[in-house]
Design a protein around this motif. Structure first.
Motif, PDB file in Angstrom:
ATOM      1  N   TRP A  27      -5.023   1.918  -5.698  1.00 15.83           N
ATOM      2  CA  TRP A  27      -5.777   2.060  -6.862  1.00 15.83           C
ATOM      3  C   TRP A  27      -5.900   2.134  -8.090  1.00 15.83           C
ATOM      4  CZ3 TRP A  27      -8.763   4.738  -9.986  1.00 15.83           C
ATOM      5  CH2 TRP A  27      -9.972   4.669 -11.057  1.00 15.83           C
ATOM      6  N   ALA A  28      -4.949   3.344  -8.401  1.00 14.14           N
ATOM      7  CA  ALA A  28      -4.321   3.571  -8.842  1.00 14.14           C
ATOM      8  C   ALA A  28      -3.396   2.999 -10.224  1.00 14.14           C
ATOM      9  CB  ALA A  28      -4.385   4.965  -9.394  1.00 14.14           C
ATOM     10  N   MET A  29      -3.006   2.636  -9.452  1.00 13.25           N
ATOM     11  CA  MET A  29      -1.532   1.493  -9.202  1.00 13.25           C
ATOM     12  C   MET A  29      -1.776   0.376 -10.018  1.00 13.25           C
ATOM     13  SD  MET A  29       1.319   3.641  -9.484  1.00 13.25           S
ATOM     14  CE  MET A  29       2.532   2.385  -9.884  1.00 13.25           C
ATOM     15  N   ILE A  30      -3.172  -0.066  -9.483  1.00  5.05           N
ATOM     16  CA  ILE A  30      -2.942  -1.425  -9.733  1.00  5.05           C
ATOM     17  C   ILE A  30      -4.089  -1.277 -11.703  1.00  5.05           C
ATOM     18  CG2 ILE A  30      -5.255  -3.202  -9.681  1.00  5.05           C
ATOM     19  CD1 ILE A  30      -4.794  -2.884  -6.483  1.00  5.05           C
ATOM     20  N   ARG A  31      -4.668  -0.152 -11.711  1.00  3.35           N
ATOM     21  CA  ARG A  31      -4.875   0.338 -13.103  1.00  3.35           C
ATOM     22  C   ARG A  31      -4.317   0.135 -14.055  1.00  3.35           C
ATOM     23  NH1 ARG A  31     -10.010   1.757 -13.450  1.00  3.35           N
ATOM     24  NH2 ARG A  31     -10.291   1.550 -15.598  1.00  3.35           N
ATOM     25  N   ILE A  32      -2.402   0.707 -13.774  1.00  7.86           N
ATOM     26  CA  ILE A  32      -2.028   1.244 -15.144  1.00  7.86           C
ATOM     27  C   ILE A  32      -1.431  -0.524 -14.606  1.00  7.86           C
ATOM     28  CG2 ILE A  32       0.120   2.215 -14.738  1.00  7.86           C
ATOM     29  CD1 ILE A  32      -0.758   5.003 -12.535  1.00  7.86           C
ATOM     30  N   GLY A  33      -1.253  -0.549 -13.263  1.00  9.68           N
ATOM     31  CA  GLY A  33      -0.681  -1.896 -13.964  1.00  9.68           C
ATOM     32  C   GLY A  33      -1.148  -3.859 -13.746  1.00  9.68           C
ATOM     33  N   ARG A  34      -2.101  -3.363 -15.326  1.00 12.73           N
ATOM     34  CA  ARG A  34      -2.560  -4.184 -16.362  1.00 12.73           C
ATOM     35  C   ARG A  34      -2.242  -4.017 -17.542  1.00 12.73           C
ATOM     36  NH1 ARG A  34      -9.100  -2.898 -15.277  1.00 12.73           N
ATOM     37  NH2 ARG A  34      -9.368  -3.256 -13.075  1.00 12.73           N
TER      38      ARG A  34
END
Length: 396
Positions: A27-34
């Motif tokens: 979930w954290a990587m998805i948020r950073i991936g934005r």
């Protein structure tokens, strides 16, 4: 009963904790991936291998701590160890592939000046295949080393390694040659992906380079599959090795009476009015004057091989059409003599001998000609290999 319940709860709790950690990280990587393409790629491609790896490690440690002694414990632990090794190899391979994809995304080849980008793409693709093969081999090797019986056979395997290596080298000589040829091509810069080549008389584009074969996309969408060793042992044409801009010709046979300057002006007009021409070369020359015709060669340039092909066809078409409209007398003609008695040629008369002028002689006439004649003549003044050869063959 309490020990079994404790073991089950411990294993389940460890698995759940691992899943929670992985999902939170995902979930954290998805948020950073934005905001980061690398983080988005990691979240997309490493979620499953990371989940499997961390879950198996957590279950294995829980079994060791809370499992106690139960029937088949050794086999279960061994299976978990093998699973952890395989999952870790999967995780490392996924991480390396993500990094390679990021490199390929940074050095895209769909740009005009892509020479360096195609070189990097070729090397990265070759390294990807070598990397995956190496990780698989290492993973299988580590898994096999977990079996005590195989470790015991290590000494005997090493003792017979010399004979086995010789047999394997003889059996896989062709395959290994292609593999080493593929690695050589990846770093020697002889060919790259998207290079335009002429191979086996076929004009096409390098579509794929692997460790064992190379796929060439022919201009009519056929595929020519060649072993990688072909490009290290046989000559081929690479039209885009240093630059994609190339030269090409369009040849036309015309009559001897053809005025050349109007055709040269027409070629210039055709090139200047075509977006295919890159404004480098536009030349019309007479390259041959034999037989009943002269040959005109139009030399033109284009930014790439595809545009050059279309430009050559366009030049040939427009020149032929212009000649038909404006210079029909320039079309090739066959001259035939119909009357042998009255051909307009004066009869040959026996005349007194007249020496040729100096500019019509090579081995005489002038100091330079006399010196050349002396250098190529024999001691008695005639060329060796003429009268001497006749005397030798007739026996005189």
């Amino acid at each position: 009963m309490s020990s079994v319940l404790t073991a089950v709860l411990g294993v389940a709790g460890a698995a759940v904790a691992a899943i929670v950690v992985v999902e939170a990280s995902h979930w954290a990587m998805i948020r950073i991936g934005r905001r980061s393409a690398l983080a988005a790629d990691l979240a997309r491609n490493m979620h499953r291998p990371f989940l499997v790896t961390l879950t198996l490690i957590a279950i294995q440690q829980a079994v060791r701590v809370w499992g106690g002694d139960f029937p088949g414990r050794t086999g279960v632990v061994h299976a978990l160890v093998i699973g952890c090794i395989a999952a870790f190899g999967w995780l490392v391979a996924a991480l390396l592939l993500v990094l390679e994809d990021m490199t390929l995304a940074r050095w895209r080849t769909d740009v005009p000046d892509n020479l360096r980008r195609r070189r990097i793409k070729t090397q990265v693709v070759m390294l990807r295949r070598v990397t995956v093969a190496s990780i698989v081999i290492l993973t299988v090797g580590v898994v096999l080393m977990t079996f005590p019986g195989i470790r015991a056979l290590g000494a005997s395997v090493l003792a017979s390694a010399g004979l086995v290596s010789v047999i394997a080298a003889l059996a896989a000589q062709s395959t290994l040659g292609n593999v080493f040829a593929g690695i050589q091509l990846a770093f020697s810069d002889a060919i790259r992906v998207d290079d335009v080549v002429v191979v086996e008389g076929e004009w096409g584009r390098i579509e794929e380079i692997t460790l064992t074969y190379i796929a060439v996309q022919i201009w009519d969408d056929r595929r020519l599959i060649l072993p990688t060793s072909y490009f290290t042992t046989k000559p081929f044409q690479n039209w885009t090795r240093s630059t994609s801009a190339v030269l090409g010709t369009a040849e036309i046979d015309v009559d001897w009476s053809t005025p050349i300057e109007p055709l040269r002006a027409e070629l210039r007009r055709v090139c200047e009015n075509s977006e295919l021409w890159d404004e480098r070369v536009c030349v019309l020359q007479v390259t041959e004057a034999t037989g009943g015709t002269i040959r005109l060669r139009a030399l033109v340039s284009a930014a790439d091989a595809g545009a050059l092909w279309d430009l050559r066809c366009l030049v040939r078409e427009r020149l032929v059409g212009w000649m038909w409209e404006n210079q029909r007398g320039a079309l090739p003609r066959m001259r035939t003599q119909l009357d042998e008695l009255d051909d307009g040629v004066a009869p040959v008369r026996q005349a007194r001998r007249v020496d040729a002028p100096a500019d019509a002689r090579v081995f005489s006439g002038g100091d330079d000609g006399e010196a050349r004649g002396a250098a190529f003549g024999g001691a008695d003044g005639h060329a060796p290999g003429t009268d001497d050869t006749v005397a030798a063959t007739t026996g005189r």
